[in-house]
Motif scaffolding. Sequence first.
Motif, PDB file in Angstrom:
ATOM      1  N   ASN A 158      64.489   9.952  33.608  1.00 47.79           N
ATOM      2  CA  ASN A 158      64.261  11.567  32.594  1.00 47.79           C
ATOM      3  C   ASN A 158      65.359  12.573  33.245  1.00 47.79           C
ATOM      4  O   ASN A 158      65.071  12.779  34.865  1.00 47.79           O
ATOM      5  CB  ASN A 158      63.446  13.435  32.413  1.00 47.79           C
ATOM      6  N   HIS A 159      66.549  13.431  33.165  1.00 50.91           N
ATOM      7  CA  HIS A 159      67.586  14.478  33.962  1.00 50.91           C
ATOM      8  C   HIS A 159      66.365  15.907  33.897  1.00 50.91           C
ATOM      9  O   HIS A 159      64.893  15.964  33.323  1.00 50.91           O
ATOM     10  CB  HIS A 159      68.099  15.073  32.810  1.00 50.91           C
ATOM     11  N   PHE A 160      67.082  16.802  34.823  1.00 49.13           N
ATOM     12  CA  PHE A 160      65.783  17.545  35.383  1.00 49.13           C
ATOM     13  C   PHE A 160      66.051  18.667  34.170  1.00 49.13           C
ATOM     14  O   PHE A 160      65.087  19.219  34.075  1.00 49.13           O
ATOM     15  CB  PHE A 160      66.446  18.785  36.722  1.00 49.13           C
ATOM     16  N   ASN A 161      67.283  18.608  33.366  1.00 46.85           N
ATOM     17  CA  ASN A 161      66.634  19.244  32.334  1.00 46.85           C
ATOM     18  C   ASN A 161      66.276  19.296  30.931  1.00 46.85           C
ATOM     19  O   ASN A 161      65.913  19.978  30.243  1.00 46.85           O
ATOM     20  CB  ASN A 161      68.322  19.660  31.490  1.00 46.85           C
ATOM     21  N   ILE A 162      64.677  18.172  31.262  1.00 46.89           N
ATOM     22  CA  ILE A 162      63.904  18.120  30.450  1.00 46.89           C
ATOM     23  C   ILE A 162      62.919  19.285  30.203  1.00 46.89           C
ATOM     24  O   ILE A 162      62.326  18.798  29.940  1.00 46.89           O
ATOM     25  CB  ILE A 162      63.654  16.607  30.626  1.00 46.89           C
ATOM     26  N   LEU A 163      63.417  19.770  32.006  1.00 46.91           N
ATOM     27  CA  LEU A 163      61.816  20.631  32.255  1.00 46.91           C
ATOM     28  C   LEU A 163      62.325  21.763  31.445  1.00 46.91           C
ATOM     29  O   LEU A 163      63.968  22.214  31.822  1.00 46.91           O
ATOM     30  CB  LEU A 163      61.805  20.382  33.662  1.00 46.91           C
ATOM     31  N   CYS A 164      61.449  22.508  30.915  1.00 47.12           N
ATOM     32  CA  CYS A 164      62.254  24.067  30.490  1.00 47.12           C
ATOM     33  C   CYS A 164      62.567  25.354  31.445  1.00 47.12           C
ATOM     34  O   CYS A 164      62.672  24.973  32.822  1.00 47.12           O
ATOM     35  CB  CYS A 164      60.408  25.024  30.449  1.00 47.12           C
ATOM     36  N   ASN A 165      64.207  25.211  30.667  1.00 46.15           N
ATOM     37  CA  ASN A 165      65.116  26.354  31.597  1.00 46.15           C
ATOM     38  C   ASN A 165      64.500  27.823  31.934  1.00 46.15           C
ATOM     39  O   ASN A 165      65.991  28.546  32.386  1.00 46.15           O
ATOM     40  CB  ASN A 165      66.131  26.102  30.966  1.00 46.15           C
TER      41      ASN A 165
END
Lengths: 248, 248
Positions: free
Chosen positions: A87-94
């Motif tokens: 997973n890309h880090f942008n799967i985490l809430c921004n």
Amino acid sequence: MINLSIIGSGNVGKHFIGLVQNSENLNLIQWLSRSESSYQKIKTTSNLKNVKKADVYVICVSDKSINEVSKKLNLNNQLIVHTSGINHFNILCNKNRRGVFYPLQTFTMENKPQELEIPMCIETEYNKDMKLLVDLCKYLNLKYYQVDFEKRKILHLAAVFSNNFSNHLYSIAKKITENNNIDFDILKPLIQETANKILFLDPVNAQTGPAVRNDEVTINDHIKLLKTNEYKNLYRIFTQLIRDENKL
Amino acid sequence: MINLSIIGSGNVGKHFIGLVQNSENLNLIQWLSRSESSYQKIKTTSNLKNVKKADVYVICVSDKSINEVSKKLNLNNQLIVHTSGINHFNILCNKNRRGVFYPLQTFTMENKPQELEIPMCIETEYNKDMKLLVDLCKYLNLKYYQVDFEKRKILHLAAVFSNNFSNHLYSIAKKITENNNIDFDILKPLIQETANKILFLDPVNAQTGPAVRNDEVTINDHIKLLKTNEYKNLYRIFTQLIRDENKL
């Protein structure tokens, strides 16, 4: 000193807990988990909204829960990392500064945290956060590699071939021996040594067996001995790939 | 005390020489080889006709030379064994009592004889000769299994799957990483641990990865990332086999 919190109480979370306990430079602020759990005399905190201030939050949950868990954390502009290979880090809430802290290793409850070599693949959304992840690896006594999403995907793919598929070959070997009343244990030292050989030999040069010897008689005997078309097919494909690699 | 002679100066012969030197109960009568060689301060004798009296003669030559070498030995009614996984003992010249002394292990010059676990598969033409091979294994400090030709062929087939084919998967993983400028070394600890896991877990239970998780998105991503149809095909076959095994 780094203050950290770990979120998740599966094998990865427990391994990090074990390693954190052995480091003088790390201070475990909280161990959060949706379900109650304990390990090495540490208990998890089950209310994800009640999250305390730390320097970094390491999310060790299954791929499909990363996004949901990151949203539930009551945090803003904090450094949050996930531990997933795919997973890309942008799967985490921004709402937060994001990163990846991916251990390229396989964890089971049977292996001991301190005995396992764990190469860490690290990545951060902002350059300023990289130093903290590097220090975290150093304090955990783990080798680290700065790997972006594209390279991490390639590593994950290579890991599927060399580990997931190898493991399935062990499983086929176990079926073949047990169907013939032979103890699979006889093969274990050879399996160990084949994996050890790549530490000092290129796998192309370490290749042995009837395919690389171009031993047609043995190859045909083996295919006859196999009971299913799937295994016959797999045997033929590997034999051809090994021949191609060696230009036979 | 067993008096033995070793014939052949390849990796297998040299490993046995190393082990014999460490045993107080074994007396090396001769080390014979068609070509001049030396190892651990022992030199080979190159005239195969000038063979001295021993209790057992261990032939460690390539499969295709076993018959020829066994004919050249100037011996009658002696115990002669070969070290091949895929040949019946009757490939040996029938002037002598025959047997098999097959080490189910892979040998390279880099691995040390004393550090390697070597399961021995033993078989004799006459029952009366079995005790000597059992004692030989004990004096060499090696675990032994009485395995007949049919079972030895099955073991050899299972070894091809779990070792030769696994090694080729390591080779594919190396190509995938190096084509993308990634150091293959990052994968080595994971490869080691995957082989170690089968020491305490059934490979079916040790299976991880996108196939066993039935993670269609990752599977499709991986197939897209692969450059050749051969590797795409192999990926699909393993994914299906792992799904079938887990009834997914």
